[in-house]
Design a protein around this motif. Structure first.
Motif, PDB file in Angstrom:
ATOM      1  N   ALA A   1      16.235  16.177  34.570  1.00  0.00           N
ATOM      2  CA  ALA A   1      17.308  15.841  33.630  1.00  0.00           C
ATOM      3  C   ALA A   1      17.029  14.517  32.936  1.00  0.00           C
ATOM      4  O   ALA A   1      17.218  14.379  31.718  1.00  0.00           O
ATOM      5  CB  ALA A   1      18.649  15.786  34.364  1.00  0.00           C
ATOM      6  N   ALA A   2      16.566  13.522  33.699  1.00  0.00           N
ATOM      7  CA  ALA A   2      16.237  12.218  33.120  1.00  0.00           C
ATOM      8  C   ALA A   2      15.093  12.341  32.116  1.00  0.00           C
ATOM      9  O   ALA A   2      15.099  11.695  31.056  1.00  0.00           O
ATOM     10  CB  ALA A   2      15.870  11.228  34.223  1.00  0.00           C
ATOM     11  N   ALA A   3      14.110  13.184  32.431  1.00  0.00           N
ATOM     12  CA  ALA A   3      12.974  13.391  31.529  1.00  0.00           C
ATOM     13  C   ALA A   3      13.423  14.050  30.229  1.00  0.00           C
ATOM     14  O   ALA A   3      12.945  13.693  29.135  1.00  0.00           O
ATOM     15  CB  ALA A   3      11.910  14.241  32.218  1.00  0.00           C
ATOM     16  N   ILE A   4      14.346  14.997  30.330  1.00  0.00           N
ATOM     17  CA  ILE A   4      14.876  15.650  29.126  1.00  0.00           C
ATOM     18  C   ILE A   4      15.602  14.644  28.248  1.00  0.00           C
ATOM     19  O   ILE A   4      15.426  14.620  27.018  1.00  0.00           O
ATOM     20  CB  ILE A   4      15.821  16.806  29.525  1.00  0.00           C
ATOM     21  N   VAL A   5      16.416  13.790  28.863  1.00  0.00           N
ATOM     22  CA  VAL A   5      17.136  12.760  28.113  1.00  0.00           C
ATOM     23  C   VAL A   5      16.165  11.820  27.430  1.00  0.00           C
ATOM     24  O   VAL A   5      16.300  11.505  26.230  1.00  0.00           O
ATOM     25  CB  VAL A   5      18.083  11.972  29.041  1.00  0.00           C
ATOM     26  N   TRP A   6      15.160  11.355  28.176  1.00  0.00           N
ATOM     27  CA  TRP A   6      14.181  10.424  27.601  1.00  0.00           C
ATOM     28  C   TRP A   6      13.439  11.060  26.431  1.00  0.00           C
ATOM     29  O   TRP A   6      13.261  10.437  25.382  1.00  0.00           O
ATOM     30  CB  TRP A   6      13.178  10.000  28.680  1.00  0.00           C
ATOM     31  N   PHE A   7      13.013  12.297  26.590  1.00  0.00           N
ATOM     32  CA  PHE A   7      12.247  12.971  25.543  1.00  0.00           C
ATOM     33  C   PHE A   7      13.079  13.176  24.280  1.00  0.00           C
ATOM     34  O   PHE A   7      12.642  12.858  23.167  1.00  0.00           O
ATOM     35  CB  PHE A   7      11.742  14.317  26.062  1.00  0.00           C
ATOM     36  N   LEU A   8      14.297  13.681  24.434  1.00  0.00           N
ATOM     37  CA  LEU A   8      15.117  14.006  23.264  1.00  0.00           C
ATOM     38  C   LEU A   8      15.691  12.770  22.583  1.00  0.00           C
ATOM     39  O   LEU A   8      16.084  12.839  21.415  1.00  0.00           O
ATOM     40  CB  LEU A   8      16.251  14.951  23.675  1.00  0.00           C
ATOM     41  N   ALA A   9      15.745  11.648  23.300  1.00  0.00           N
ATOM     42  CA  ALA A   9      16.222  10.397  22.692  1.00  0.00           C
ATOM     43  C   ALA A   9      15.075   9.543  22.188  1.00  0.00           C
ATOM     44  O   ALA A   9      15.301   8.446  21.660  1.00  0.00           O
ATOM     45  CB  ALA A   9      17.048   9.606  23.707  1.00  0.00           C
ATOM     46  N   SER A  10      13.836  10.026  22.329  1.00  0.00           N
ATOM     47  CA  SER A  10      12.660   9.246  21.933  1.00  0.00           C
ATOM     48  C   SER A  10      12.547   9.137  20.420  1.00  0.00           C
ATOM     49  O   SER A  10      13.134   9.924  19.662  1.00  0.00           O
ATOM     50  CB  SER A  10      11.383   9.879  22.506  1.00  0.00           C
ATOM     51  N   LYS A  11      11.776   8.196  19.984  1.00  0.00           N
ATOM     52  CA  LYS A  11      11.637   7.890  18.560  1.00  0.00           C
ATOM     53  C   LYS A  11      11.143   9.080  17.760  1.00  0.00           C
ATOM     54  O   LYS A  11      11.650   9.381  16.680  1.00  0.00           O
ATOM     55  CB  LYS A  11      10.690   6.699  18.389  1.00  0.00           C
ATOM     56  N   TRP A  12      10.147   9.800  18.292  1.00  0.00           N
ATOM     57  CA  TRP A  12       9.544  10.895  17.543  1.00  0.00           C
ATOM     58  C   TRP A  12      10.509  12.051  17.361  1.00  0.00           C
ATOM     59  O   TRP A  12      10.616  12.616  16.254  1.00  0.00           O
ATOM     60  CB  TRP A  12       8.258  11.359  18.231  1.00  0.00           C
ATOM     61  N   VAL A  13      11.206  12.419  18.411  1.00  0.00           N
ATOM     62  CA  VAL A  13      12.160  13.523  18.307  1.00  0.00           C
ATOM     63  C   VAL A  13      13.286  13.162  17.345  1.00  0.00           C
ATOM     64  O   VAL A  13      13.673  13.960  16.480  1.00  0.00           O
ATOM     65  CB  VAL A  13      12.727  13.879  19.696  1.00  0.00           C
ATOM     66  N   VAL A  14      13.807  11.951  17.467  1.00  0.00           N
ATOM     67  CA  VAL A  14      14.896  11.505  16.599  1.00  0.00           C
ATOM     68  C   VAL A  14      14.450  11.460  15.138  1.00  0.00           C
ATOM     69  O   VAL A  14      15.182  11.882  14.234  1.00  0.00           O
ATOM     70  CB  VAL A  14      15.410  10.123  17.056  1.00  0.00           C
ATOM     71  N   THR A  15      13.237  10.978  14.899  1.00  0.00           N
ATOM     72  CA  THR A  15      12.734  10.861  13.530  1.00  0.00           C
ATOM     73  C   THR A  15      12.670  12.209  12.831  1.00  0.00           C
ATOM     74  O   THR A  15      13.128  12.351  11.679  1.00  0.00           O
ATOM     75  CB  THR A  15      11.328  10.214  13.529  1.00  0.00           C
ATOM     76  N   PHE A  16      12.152  13.216  13.513  1.00  0.00           N
ATOM     77  CA  PHE A  16      11.908  14.495  12.848  1.00  0.00           C
ATOM     78  C   PHE A  16      13.070  15.484  12.950  1.00  0.00           C
ATOM     79  O   PHE A  16      13.039  16.533  12.298  1.00  0.00           O
ATOM     80  CB  PHE A  16      10.623  15.126  13.401  1.00  0.00           C
ATOM     81  N   THR A  17      14.093  15.152  13.733  1.00  0.00           N
ATOM     82  CA  THR A  17      15.273  16.029  13.787  1.00  0.00           C
ATOM     83  C   THR A  17      16.484  15.387  13.120  1.00  0.00           C
ATOM     84  O   THR A  17      17.546  16.005  13.052  1.00  0.00           O
ATOM     85  CB  THR A  17      15.637  16.378  15.247  1.00  0.00           C
ATOM     86  N   GLN A  18      16.329  14.174  12.623  1.00  0.00           N
ATOM     87  CA  GLN A  18      17.448  13.491  11.964  1.00  0.00           C
ATOM     88  C   GLN A  18      18.060  14.293  10.810  1.00  0.00           C
ATOM     89  O   GLN A  18      19.284  14.310  10.655  1.00  0.00           O
ATOM     90  CB  GLN A  18      17.019  12.111  11.458  1.00  0.00           C
TER      91      GLN A  18
END
Length: 347
Positions: A295-312
């Protein structure tokens, strides 16, 4: 509003609880500890997440705020509603539909979030005590209306609105003032006590914790109001206990708390695939720690810079992060070219 490390830490803790709760939901019948954890988390995790959302609604009276809010919340709702309909079908999930009024997964929160801001227009004119008390009364009474349920997230909107309203009236100074050693000790004791009670008492049907059904649907047409009132009391105690324990210190991961909406909207892609493919299982209590790490890994991944940048673009309806990324990439490429040309001339 200047960002406080406290609130980013709080949002990060609470979104972890949301993801962890969803992760263990289909596994709770196999291991007793998982079942108890699930009940314990669901008693307060959405109320406290909603309370923090209410805290950040302080600008609800600004000119043009509701229009901006509609663009920021309703457009992503429609996009993700269609996306999850198609996605669930693609992974072989049978219980899917395309109706816009029956929110998929956790998308009910977006509809409710918009509705809470609408309700705030009237409720903020009342003194906090009267407004919050009225909100709790409405939350209890709405369960007696059988025609109010999960459609348009109407039931959840009214049931959880008191916590949004509390968050609106709550100030950071009040929270920090309450964070004394004695009060923190009491908070720990309260959370442990609720966990122990959850362990030794019969399991509360999870539908009671969702706030999405009438008392008639929950087979408690007569005493449903009393049960919800008791759940309100427990949830309120747990919410403020957790708020007292959140650290007001900046850590390396604190900034991830700024991107919790991305985690909330996107984690269903990972978890629903894991459920459908039967990738997760628990055989003993210690397996719960492994699920917490996942669960912590999922949170870290989805809140990471790359995911946020391309899903904004689909989450916020904006492209400034991608534009900034492209600009930085372009500048870096130009700098590299200039260095290369300089080296060529020198040689």
């Amino acid at each position: 509003m200047q960002r406080e490390a406290y609130f980013d830490n709080a949002k990060l803790v609470f979104i972890f609880l949301v993801v962890f709760g969803h992760l263990i939901q289909p596994l709770k019948q196999h291991i007793e500890l998982v079942n108890v954890l699930y009940q314990w988390i669901y008693l307060f995790h959405m109320p406290v997440f909603i309370l923090v959302s209410g805290f950040f609604a302080k600008g609800a009276s600004d000119k043009g705020y509701l229009l901006k809010l509609a663009k920021r919340i309703l457009i992503p709702y429609f996009l993700f509603q269609v996306f999850y309909s198609v996605y669930f079908l693609s992974i072989g999930k049978n219980s899917w539909d395309t109706t816009l009024y029956d929110p998929h997964w956790g998308l009910w929160f977006l509809l409710s979030l918009f509705s809470w801001h609408i309700l705030l227009i009237g409720f903020k004119k009342l003194k906090p005590f009267y407004g919050i008390s009225l909100a709790f009364v409405i939350g209890v009474l709405v369960g007696y209306l059988p025609f109010i349920g999960p459609s348009f997230s109407l039931s959840r909107t009214l049931v959880f609105f008191p916590f949004f309203l509390i968050g609106y009236w709550l100030s950071k100074d009040q929270i920090f003032k309450w964070q004394t050693v004695n009060k923190k000790a009491i908070a720990v004791g309260a959370l442990i006590a609720v966990f122990i009670v959850s362990y030794v008492t019969p399991t509360i049907p999870s539908e009671w914790l969702f706030g999405s059904h009438s008392y008639q649907m929950l087979d408690a047409a007569a005493n449903g109001g009393l049960i919800r009132a008791l759940l309100y009391i427990v949830a309120t105690i747990m919410v403020f206990s957790v708020l007292l324990l959140v650290p007001n210190k900046h850590y390396s991961f604190t900034t991830l708390g700024q991107n919790t909406m991305y985690v909330y909207l996107l984690h269903g892609v990972i978890i629903q695939y894991g459920r459908q493919a039967h990738l997760l299982a628990v055989d003993q209590n210690l397996d719960t720690l492994g699920l917490a790490v996942i669960a912590a890994a999922i949170v870290w991944f989805l809140a990471s810079k790359w995911v946020v940048t391309f899903t904004q673009p689909i989450v916020e309806g904006r492209t400034d992060r991608i534009q900034q990324w492209w600009k930085e990439r372009k500048n870096k490429r130009q700098s590299s070219d200039q260095v290369y040309q300089y080296q060529e001339k020198s040689s």
